[in-house]
Design a protein around this motif. Structure first.
Motif: not given
Lengths: 179, 463
Positions: B206-214, B245-254
């Protein structure tokens, strides 16, 4: 601003050269703060073209009106980018119009229905646009008058869950972009 | 952000000593203050010796009556009490926020049955950290209990939170967090992850985030959004009124890599969440991309004359290597957690299937052989499963081993993205984002934003 042929030819060759040199290191990417700030003055024609292209897409995305065009759309089979005989006939008619309207530039859009997944559909839309583009080139339309773009499944013209709507979405659309 | 956390002394003692009622333990927190332990000590020195041998051989959890929970089951009944504020008893909102965030995360895990705060007998401030009245909680049938306290000095927040086994009347663990007032939710997410670690052996996601397109702003434009896992704090990231569109995270979540039409294209962009700055990294048309686990490269599907192929770029957009050279569609690169392989979707066989490429050698093999439409691969952080979307009478999320073999259905939906602990996935289903356990037994809806929420991406753990 209306492009003269010289303008367009120069612009196209710059684009072609830059694509061909894609193996070379990229120049420093531009940094934009938010989307409300103005772009710094740019000496590159490609930057202006990118901004105009972005504006054009934004208009397409925001517009709620039907996609009006003097050119007829073509339709594709499910999961396919092959040109049907009917599509080829329409492309021939579109080529005639283009030959009679020699100043017109056209952006060929590839679209998909939403029964595929988004990323794959972006690539499929690109193949559809390219198929139509190549056929028009084959009919003698100069390449500098044509550009392609994919919209995948992102700009549907209808949302019903039936084959009639899906078929309407699986389209190649010809947007005249300099009138 | 400056978070430091230290285990409370008592919990450390507990874990180290494999505590049981038979041993005399220096209990700084939890447990009745009667003479029972001393009585038992006289009787139980013998038993204690034997128990030490047996008890320490087993895991700590085997000695408590809380069973390791499985998703989709009844759930461990747990009560989460709002934090006490010993200094001033003020700031109720803060006290409840911490508890609400922890409670919601634990509920989403599918492993707990969170007891309603309305049922609580005891007020948060009615306790001392060293003396828990467990009968106030066992009467609610709670097996586990979270209690804690906070101190606030200006903007500086300290939170102490502890997990108790109600039946055995002892503390299972605790954490102290220090940071800014605005970080209270992050502290709560971290503690929820610790509660899961205490009770399942694995830290939660849970110490994380979710990205999405909407397109929830209305119309056909899509923007990128970021939310905490629970979906209660959705923040809009792009404001370009075009297609993002299509978000993708960097390894640090930044940072986020995503695809935008704001300069025509579409093109790949990188967005820095802290600064709000966004930069296009290539003038080439791109369809999807993802970051390597070490953050040094991005794999991107780029257009070459209407055909798509995979390329390796630096995060600044320098072209490093072209990876595929075939005339078919090649999209959706997904890195293995060790960064040596890429799973991706290719139409080279005639219809879209999942392939895996060894990046160094370029050797590529097909992985999926069932079904005629397999796309959107994502590689589990545990390394042992690749999830993907399969179209077979509607969209289903499947998983398969990286070496191929039988494919297993998880649930209906599309665009799977694994949690950082590899036990969950997010996916989209009918325009909503859902979180499911990897066996599909637990399913929780995360968003209901009034638009089409698509292509969710689960970030790595935040630092």
């Amino acid at each position: 601003m209306k492009y003269s042929r010289l303008h367009v030819g120069w612009l196209t060759s710059v684009l072609a050269v830059s694509l061909g040199l894609s193996a070379c290191p990229k120049r420093t990417p531009q940094t934009l703060v938010g989307s409300g700030s103005s772009m710094p003055p740019s000496s590159s024609r490609m930057d202006e073209s990118a901004i105009e292209a972005g504006d054009r897409v934004q208009d397409r995305v925001q517009s709620e009106e039907p996609e009006a065009s003097p050119l007829e759309q073509i339709y594709f089979d499910f999961d396919s980018f092959a040109l049907s005989a009917e599509a080829e006939q329409i492309l021939q008619m579109n080529a005639e119009w283009l030959k009679n309207n020699t100043d017109a530039k056209v952006e060929i859009e590839g679209h998909c229905d939403n029964r595929g997944t988004a990323a794959y559909n972006l690539a499929l839309g690109a193949k559809r646009a390219k198929a139509a583009h190549d056929y028009l080139i084959g009919l003698g339309i100069p390449s500098e008058r044509l550009s392609t773009i994919t919209y995948g499944e992102e700009l549907p013209v209808c949302n019903e869950l039936n084959e009639s709507c899906w078929q309407r979405n699986r389209r190649g659309h010809f947007q005249v972009i300099n009138r | 952000m400056n978070l430091s956390w230290t285990k409370s002394r008592s919990s450390l003692a507990r874990h180290v000593m494999c505590s049981s009622p038979w041993l005399s333990v220096n209990r700084a927190g939890g447990g009745p203050r009667s003479s029972a332990p001393r009585r038992r000590l006289r009787l139980g020195v013998w038993f204690g010796a034997v128990f030490l041998l047996l008890g320490c051989a087993a895991t700590t959890w085997a000695q408590i009556r809380i069973q390791i929970p499985e998703p989709g089951g009844a759930g461990v009944p747990i009560a989460v009490s709002p934090l006490a504020n010993p200094a001033s008893h003020a700031d109720r909102h803060l006290a409840e926020t911490f508890a609400n965030v922890v409670a919601l995360d634990l509920d989403l895990s599918g492993l707990f049955r969170v007891i309603s705060p309305r049922a609580h007998i005891e007020q948060p401030d009615e306790y001392e950290l060293d003396h828990i009245n467990f009968s106030n909680w066992s009467v609610l049938d709670a097996l586990a209990l979270v209690k804690g306290a906070f101190w606030l000095e200006g903007d500086r927040l300290t939170v102490e939170a502890r997990l108790f086994d109600v039946t055995q009347r002892k503390q299972l663990g605790g954490r102290r967090y220090q940071g800014r007032l605005s970080e209270v939710r992050r502290m709560a997410h971290r503690f929820a992850d610790q509660v899961m670690r205490y009770l399942t052996g694995e830290e939660g996601p849970f110490n994380s985030r979710i990205a999405f397109a909407s397109n929830r702003t209305g119309g056909r434009a899509k923007e990128i959004y970021v939310t905490d896992v629970s979906g209660t704090h959705v923040r809009r990231v792009t404001r370009d009124r075009t297609l993002s569109l299509a978000p993708s995270w960097s390894p640090t979540g930044e940072k986020l890599l995503f695809i935008s039409y704001k300069r025509g294209g579409p093109h790949p962009f990188i967005f820095d969440l802290a600064s709000g700055r966004m930069a296009r990294i290539s003038a080439r048309v791109a369809y999807t991309g993802s970051w390597s686990p070490d953050g040094r490269r991005v794999a991107v599907s780029l257009d070459q004359n209407g055909n798509s192929d995979l390329y390796l770029l630096s995060p600044r957009g320098d072209l490093l290597r072209r990876l595929t050279h075939d005339a078919g569609i090649d999209v959706s690169p997904a890195w293995s957690p060790d960064g040596t392989q890429l799973a991706f979707c290719s139409g080279r066989s005639g219809n879209p299937q999942i392939y895996v490429m060894d990046i160094d050698s370029g050797k590529t093999r097909r992985v999926t052989f069932t079904g005629g439409y397999n796309t959107d691969p994502d590689w589990s952080p545990k390394g042992d499963r690749i999830a993907y979307t399969s179209r077979a009478g509607g969209f289903r999320i499947m998983w398969i081993g990286p070496d191929g073999g039988a494919a297993t259905e998880i649930t209906r939906g599309e665009h799977p993205s694994w949690s950082p602990d590899g036990r969950y996935l997010v996916l989209s289903r009918r325009g909503r984002i859902f979180m499911v356990s990897r066996d599909g037994r637990s399913s929780k809806q995360l968003t209901a934003g009034g638009g089409d929420d698509t292509s969710p991406a689960w970030s790595p753990r935040l630092s």
